[in-house]
Design a protein around this motif. Structure first.
Motif, short mmCIF file in Angstrom:
data_model
loop_
_atom_site.label_atom_id
_atom_site.label_comp_id
_atom_site.label_asym_id
_atom_site.label_seq_id
_atom_site.Cartn_x
_atom_site.Cartn_y
_atom_site.Cartn_z
N GLU A 61 0.91 -1.36 0.15
CA GLU A 61 0.02 -0.12 -0.01
C GLU A 61 0.96 1.30 0.03
OE1 GLU A 61 -2.18 -0.59 3.68
OE2 GLU A 61 -3.47 -2.25 2.74
N ALA A 62 2.23 1.22 0.30
CA ALA A 62 3.04 2.14 0.06
C ALA A 62 4.57 1.75 -0.37
CB ALA A 62 3.29 2.60 1.73
N ASP A 63 5.18 2.81 -0.87
CA ASP A 63 6.27 2.59 -1.57
C ASP A 63 7.35 2.57 -0.49
OD1 ASP A 63 8.06 1.78 -3.35
OD2 ASP A 63 7.41 3.61 -4.87
N ILE A 64 8.65 1.94 -0.89
CA ILE A 64 9.81 2.18 0.12
C ILE A 64 10.48 3.42 0.05
CG2 ILE A 64 10.12 -0.41 -0.02
CD1 ILE A 64 12.45 0.01 -1.96
N ASN A 65 10.14 4.21 -0.48
CA ASN A 65 10.98 5.48 -0.67
C ASN A 65 10.20 6.97 -0.16
OD1 ASN A 65 9.08 5.90 -2.63
ND2 ASN A 65 10.56 6.73 -4.21
N GLN A 66 9.34 6.51 0.95
CA GLN A 66 8.43 7.63 1.41
C GLN A 66 9.04 8.24 2.86
OE1 GLN A 66 4.42 5.80 -0.07
NE2 GLN A 66 4.31 6.86 1.94
N CYS A 67 10.48 7.68 3.46
CA CYS A 67 10.67 8.06 4.75
C CYS A 67 12.08 8.89 4.69
CB CYS A 67 11.01 6.93 5.41
SG CYS A 67 11.62 7.04 7.04
N PRO A 68 11.78 10.40 4.76
CA PRO A 68 13.23 10.98 4.68
C PRO A 68 14.15 10.69 5.71
CG PRO A 68 11.29 12.38 4.30
CD PRO A 68 10.84 11.20 4.67
N PRO A 69 13.71 10.41 6.98
CA PRO A 69 14.91 10.25 8.03
C PRO A 69 15.55 8.79 7.86
CG PRO A 69 12.83 10.81 9.01
CD PRO A 69 12.39 10.73 7.68
N ASN A 70 14.90 8.13 6.91
CA ASN A 70 15.70 6.57 6.72
C ASN A 70 16.71 6.63 5.73
OD1 ASN A 70 15.75 4.11 7.52
ND2 ASN A 70 14.40 3.42 5.85
N GLY A 71 16.66 7.77 4.81
CA GLY A 71 17.57 8.22 3.73
C GLY A 71 17.86 7.09 2.94
N GLU A 72 18.88 7.10 1.93
CA GLU A 72 19.15 6.34 1.05
C GLU A 72 19.51 4.78 1.36
OE1 GLU A 72 22.34 5.83 -2.62
OE2 GLU A 72 21.93 8.09 -2.04
N ALA A 73 20.35 4.79 2.40
CA ALA A 73 20.63 3.73 3.02
C ALA A 73 19.51 2.86 3.45
CB ALA A 73 21.88 4.05 4.14
N GLY A 74 18.54 3.58 4.07
CA GLY A 74 17.39 2.72 4.50
C GLY A 74 16.59 2.48 3.34
N ILE A 75 16.45 2.93 2.04
CA ILE A 75 15.75 2.71 1.00
C ILE A 75 16.41 1.42 0.46
CG2 ILE A 75 15.05 3.23 -1.18
CD1 ILE A 75 14.86 6.19 -0.11
N ILE A 76 17.75 1.43 0.38
CA ILE A 76 18.37 0.33 -0.18
C ILE A 76 18.39 -0.93 0.80
CG2 ILE A 76 20.91 -0.57 -0.49
CD1 ILE A 76 21.65 2.28 -1.42
N ALA A 77 18.41 -0.75 2.04
CA ALA A 77 18.15 -1.76 2.86
C ALA A 77 16.61 -2.52 2.82
CB ALA A 77 18.16 -1.82 4.36
#
Length: 112
Positions: A61-77
């Motif tokens: 229901e949501a994409d993995i790239n919606q969390c600014p505090p998680n950053g690029e490393a979080g999106i990759i994880a």
């Protein structure tokens, strides 16, 4: 006939025990996703906290790239965990902002 009833009663008790003992508490995928999120509960992803956002990701229901505090490393994880392709932070959710600074004026502070 009595033997058949005893066997079925035993199997019923066995199934009841197995149900309680082997029950999975929650969705393990949601827990794994939630563990990769920053736990800031900031709401920048348009969810009230990290766990609801993790549930939305797990349910597609949501994409993995919606969390600014998680950053690029979080999106990759998250992409690695879910077997998806990593993508840049969605600009709709903004860039990570500098942390706010609070100043305490001691003479106005009543110690609450």
């Amino acid at each position: 006939m009595l033997l058949l009833c005893v066997v079925f009663a035993f199997l019923g008790l066995l199934l009841g025990y197995a149900h309680k003992k082997l029950k999975v508490q929650g969705d393990p995928l949601v827990d794994q996703i939630n563990n990769l999120l920053p736990q800031t509960q900031c709401g920048q992803c348009n969810y009230i906290g990290c766990r609801p956002y993790a549930e939305a990701i797990a349910n597609d229901e949501a994409d993995i790239n919606q969390c600014p505090p998680n950053g690029e490393a979080g999106i990759i994880a998250l992409a690695d965990l879910l077997g998806k392709e990593a993508k840049p932070l969605n600009p709709e959710y903004g860039q990570q902002k500098a942390p706010a600074v609070a100043f305490i004026i001691e003479q106005d502070c009543i110690g609450c």
